[in-house]
Design an enzyme around this catalytic site. Sequence first.
Site, PDB file in Angstrom:
ATOM      1  N   HIS A  57       1.039  -1.567  -0.043  1.00 23.08           N
ATOM      2  CA  HIS A  57       0.477  -0.455  -0.440  1.00 23.08           C
ATOM      3  C   HIS A  57       0.860   1.344   0.244  1.00 23.08           C
ATOM      4  CE1 HIS A  57       1.292  -0.348   4.111  1.00 23.08           C
ATOM      5  NE2 HIS A  57       0.096   0.948   4.509  1.00 23.08           N
ATOM      6  N   HIS A  59       2.056   4.263   1.899  1.00 23.33           N
ATOM      7  CA  HIS A  59       1.647   4.815   2.585  1.00 23.33           C
ATOM      8  C   HIS A  59       3.457   4.634   2.695  1.00 23.33           C
ATOM      9  CE1 HIS A  59      -1.865   4.149   6.160  1.00 23.33           C
ATOM     10  NE2 HIS A  59      -1.688   5.518   4.871  1.00 23.33           N
ATOM     11  N   ASP A  61       5.700   4.104   5.086  1.00 22.16           N
ATOM     12  CA  ASP A  61       6.627   3.402   5.633  1.00 22.16           C
ATOM     13  C   ASP A  61       6.383   2.519   5.103  1.00 22.16           C
ATOM     14  OD1 ASP A  61       4.129   3.277   6.648  1.00 22.16           O
ATOM     15  OD2 ASP A  61       5.201   2.383   8.244  1.00 22.16           O
ATOM     16  N   HIS A  62       5.897   2.157   3.813  1.00 23.21           N
ATOM     17  CA  HIS A  62       5.852   1.061   3.079  1.00 23.21           C
ATOM     18  C   HIS A  62       6.554   2.014   1.015  1.00 23.21           C
ATOM     19  CE1 HIS A  62       3.885  -1.008   5.666  1.00 23.21           C
ATOM     20  NE2 HIS A  62       3.445   0.355   6.442  1.00 23.21           N
ATOM     21  N   HIS A 115      -7.454  -0.626   5.531  1.00 25.48           N
ATOM     22  CA  HIS A 115      -6.466  -0.146   5.876  1.00 25.48           C
ATOM     23  C   HIS A 115      -5.975   1.341   4.887  1.00 25.48           C
ATOM     24  CE1 HIS A 115      -2.894   1.640   8.439  1.00 25.48           C
ATOM     25  NE2 HIS A 115      -1.943   1.757   7.496  1.00 25.48           N
ATOM     26  N   ASP A 134      -0.215  -4.020   6.410  1.00 22.81           N
ATOM     27  CA  ASP A 134      -0.562  -3.783   7.356  1.00 22.81           C
ATOM     28  C   ASP A 134      -2.518  -3.784   7.622  1.00 22.81           C
ATOM     29  OD1 ASP A 134       1.464  -1.858   7.949  1.00 22.81           O
ATOM     30  OD2 ASP A 134       1.155   0.068   7.590  1.00 22.81           O
ATOM     31  N   HIS A 172       4.987  -5.139  10.352  1.00 18.13           N
ATOM     32  CA  HIS A 172       4.860  -4.402  11.879  1.00 18.13           C
ATOM     33  C   HIS A 172       4.859  -5.049  13.083  1.00 18.13           C
ATOM     34  CE1 HIS A 172       4.472   0.388  10.503  1.00 18.13           C
ATOM     35  NE2 HIS A 172       3.733  -0.704   9.763  1.00 18.13           N
TER      36      HIS A 172
HETATM   37 FE    FE Z   1       2.812   0.525   8.328  1.00 15.81          FE
HETATM   38 ZN    ZN Z   2       0.117   1.487   6.754  1.00 14.83          ZN
END
Ligand code: FE
Ligand code: ZN
Length: 258
Positions: A57, A59, A61-62, A115, A134, A172
Amino acid sequence: MSKLEIHQIPVLNDNYLYLIKDPDSDAVGIVDPAQADPVLEKLNELGWKLTHILNTHHHWDHTGANLELKEKTGCTIVGSASDAARIPGIDVEVREGEHYIFGTRQAKVIEVSGHTNGHIAYWFEESDALFCGDTLFALGCGRLFEGTPMKMWESLSKLSALPDQTEIYCAHEYTEANAQFALTIEPQNSKLKARYDHIQKLRAENKPTVPSTIGVEKATNPFLRPAIIDIQDNLNMQGADVVDVFAEIRARKDTFVN
Ligand code: FE
Ligand code: ZN
């Protein structure tokens, strides 16, 4: 057929990246690269050349290292067709039910919105490996930033229908806090209590609690268990629609303080 080689790379506070290799070809992928340097170091150490980025996805942090890794390695970036506009540098757009060819292996694409819209998971069936970003966490699930409880419940239901031995490579390390919350929802679950003990031991030694498996999650993760009578009793929601019970569990988690 031997399984994918999988290396877990911890980055930032609690993210996991997964470097994967097809043992029968030169295909090497990184799932959800938040940062480039840890990936480049690991590639160097293993003597591997990156060929793919698999994004679950959008975001940061991905996807944060998508462009840097593409520039440095020439790899191909794979992501969700329905969220392509938000995946930096995307080359290949994949959809629900499609089999993405990765070397001599294939990943089935499962759309798991909730999410975020257009969130996907990659299921390598012969390797019993699921990369789900996530969406499903060990003892938890992702926050509903863009989806409804109904949408997330449908997504989680697709994942819980996978074989019990499927390993859950989530993005995570949230498991210890998730376990503390889970025990407030189903304190009488003896498997959950035993799992919490084990998780505390692992974390005290700074060891990962991920991957988990679908079988373990089905037995202990409250977000997969809204149909369980004990949970409905504990929430005073006997006989309620499972989506409503799921929504209540998600809402309680949103305000839970460890
Ligand atoms: Fe994340
Ligand atoms: Zn995320």
